[in-house]
Scaffold this motif. Structure first.
Motif, PDB file in Angstrom:
ATOM      1  N   GLY A  16       0.911  -1.195  -0.112  1.00 52.02           N
ATOM      2  CA  GLY A  16       0.193   0.134  -0.158  1.00 52.02           C
ATOM      3  C   GLY A  16       1.285   1.270   0.079  1.00 52.02           C
ATOM      4  O   GLY A  16       1.948   0.964  -0.196  1.00 52.02           O
ATOM      5  N   LYS A  17       0.405   2.315  -0.409  1.00 48.82           N
ATOM      6  CA  LYS A  17       1.097   3.596  -0.786  1.00 48.82           C
ATOM      7  C   LYS A  17      -0.114   4.641  -0.224  1.00 48.82           C
ATOM      8  O   LYS A  17      -1.171   4.770  -0.786  1.00 48.82           O
ATOM      9  CB  LYS A  17       1.565   4.327  -1.753  1.00 48.82           C
ATOM     10  CG  LYS A  17       2.169   4.644  -2.308  1.00 48.82           C
ATOM     11  CD  LYS A  17       2.481   5.135  -3.810  1.00 48.82           C
ATOM     12  CE  LYS A  17       3.250   6.356  -3.343  1.00 48.82           C
ATOM     13  NZ  LYS A  17       3.442   7.674  -2.508  1.00 48.82           N
ATOM     14  N   VAL A  23       6.779   4.339   0.257  1.00 47.14           N
ATOM     15  CA  VAL A  23       5.951   3.091  -0.102  1.00 47.14           C
ATOM     16  C   VAL A  23       6.632   2.087   1.034  1.00 47.14           C
ATOM     17  O   VAL A  23       8.000   2.711   1.366  1.00 47.14           O
ATOM     18  CB  VAL A  23       6.192   2.407  -1.074  1.00 47.14           C
ATOM     19  CG1 VAL A  23       5.731   0.903  -0.912  1.00 47.14           C
ATOM     20  CG2 VAL A  23       5.601   3.444  -2.263  1.00 47.14           C
ATOM     21  N   ASP A  24       6.065   1.475   2.211  1.00 50.31           N
ATOM     22  CA  ASP A  24       6.855   0.737   3.314  1.00 50.31           C
ATOM     23  C   ASP A  24       6.793  -0.792   2.816  1.00 50.31           C
ATOM     24  O   ASP A  24       5.898  -1.189   2.902  1.00 50.31           O
ATOM     25  CB  ASP A  24       5.930   1.047   4.868  1.00 50.31           C
ATOM     26  CG  ASP A  24       5.959   0.027   5.539  1.00 50.31           C
ATOM     27  OD1 ASP A  24       7.570  -0.541   5.247  1.00 50.31           O
ATOM     28  OD2 ASP A  24       6.043  -0.020   6.477  1.00 50.31           O
ATOM     29  N   LYS A  25       7.498  -1.140   2.726  1.00 51.89           N
ATOM     30  CA  LYS A  25       8.080  -2.418   2.111  1.00 51.89           C
ATOM     31  C   LYS A  25       8.201  -3.609   3.047  1.00 51.89           C
ATOM     32  O   LYS A  25       8.274  -4.893   3.080  1.00 51.89           O
ATOM     33  CB  LYS A  25       8.496  -2.602   1.036  1.00 51.89           C
ATOM     34  CG  LYS A  25       8.622  -1.949  -0.685  1.00 51.89           C
ATOM     35  CD  LYS A  25       9.168  -2.399  -1.787  1.00 51.89           C
ATOM     36  CE  LYS A  25       8.823  -1.727  -2.584  1.00 51.89           C
ATOM     37  NZ  LYS A  25       9.068  -2.336  -3.632  1.00 51.89           N
ATOM     38  N   SER A  26       8.143  -3.388   4.081  1.00 50.70           N
ATOM     39  CA  SER A  26       7.932  -4.131   5.795  1.00 50.70           C
ATOM     40  C   SER A  26       6.756  -4.990   6.079  1.00 50.70           C
ATOM     41  O   SER A  26       7.071  -5.426   6.332  1.00 50.70           O
ATOM     42  CB  SER A  26       8.860  -2.950   6.433  1.00 50.70           C
ATOM     43  OG  SER A  26       7.809  -2.452   7.210  1.00 50.70           O
ATOM     44  N   ASP A  27       5.343  -4.338   5.923  1.00 46.94           N
ATOM     45  CA  ASP A  27       4.264  -4.884   5.724  1.00 46.94           C
ATOM     46  C   ASP A  27       3.183  -4.878   4.412  1.00 46.94           C
ATOM     47  O   ASP A  27       2.782  -4.145   4.425  1.00 46.94           O
ATOM     48  CB  ASP A  27       4.139  -4.037   7.354  1.00 46.94           C
ATOM     49  CG  ASP A  27       2.956  -4.729   7.881  1.00 46.94           C
ATOM     50  OD1 ASP A  27       2.283  -5.715   7.696  1.00 46.94           O
ATOM     51  OD2 ASP A  27       1.767  -4.273   7.814  1.00 46.94           O
ATOM     52  N   PRO A  28       3.802  -5.968   3.456  1.00 48.32           N
ATOM     53  CA  PRO A  28       2.968  -6.062   2.813  1.00 48.32           C
ATOM     54  C   PRO A  28       1.370  -6.265   3.067  1.00 48.32           C
ATOM     55  O   PRO A  28       1.284  -7.356   3.848  1.00 48.32           O
ATOM     56  CB  PRO A  28       3.542  -7.269   1.844  1.00 48.32           C
ATOM     57  CG  PRO A  28       4.600  -7.753   2.286  1.00 48.32           C
ATOM     58  CD  PRO A  28       4.680  -7.425   3.668  1.00 48.32           C
TER      59      PRO A  28
END
Length: 85
Positions: A16-17, A23-28
């Motif tokens: 999510g953005k 973008v936070d790619k630590s918590d998909p």
């Protein structure tokens, strides 16, 4: 090992953005393969689906760079999604 596990389970990861934020790619968000934008909106909050108008999608390979997509657009592994109400 992780990607093999996701393929075996039949799930995808999308990110999510929020507007104006990186973008936070630590918590998909983990969704079933074949999930669409509405499925993602419902995962975030069930009331969001009723207000959802469209989404913008980005891919790491540059194929989509903020492409506007409809509510029924089928998401793919690794896509970045921003929802608009």
């Amino acid at each position: 090992l992780g990607s093999i596990l996701y393929q075996t389970l039949g799930v995808i990861r999308v990110y999510g953005k929020e507007s104006g934020k990186p973008v936070d790619k630590s918590d998909p968000f983990v969704l079933k393969k074949g999930a669409n934008v509405e499925d993602l909106a419902e995962r975030i909050h069930r009331d969001l689906v009723a207000k959802l108008q469209y989404a913008r999608v980005w891919t790491e390979d540059g194929r989509f760079d903020g492409l506007r997509v409809p509510r029924d657009y089928m998401l793919e592994e690794g896509q970045i999604v921003q929802l608009y109400t």
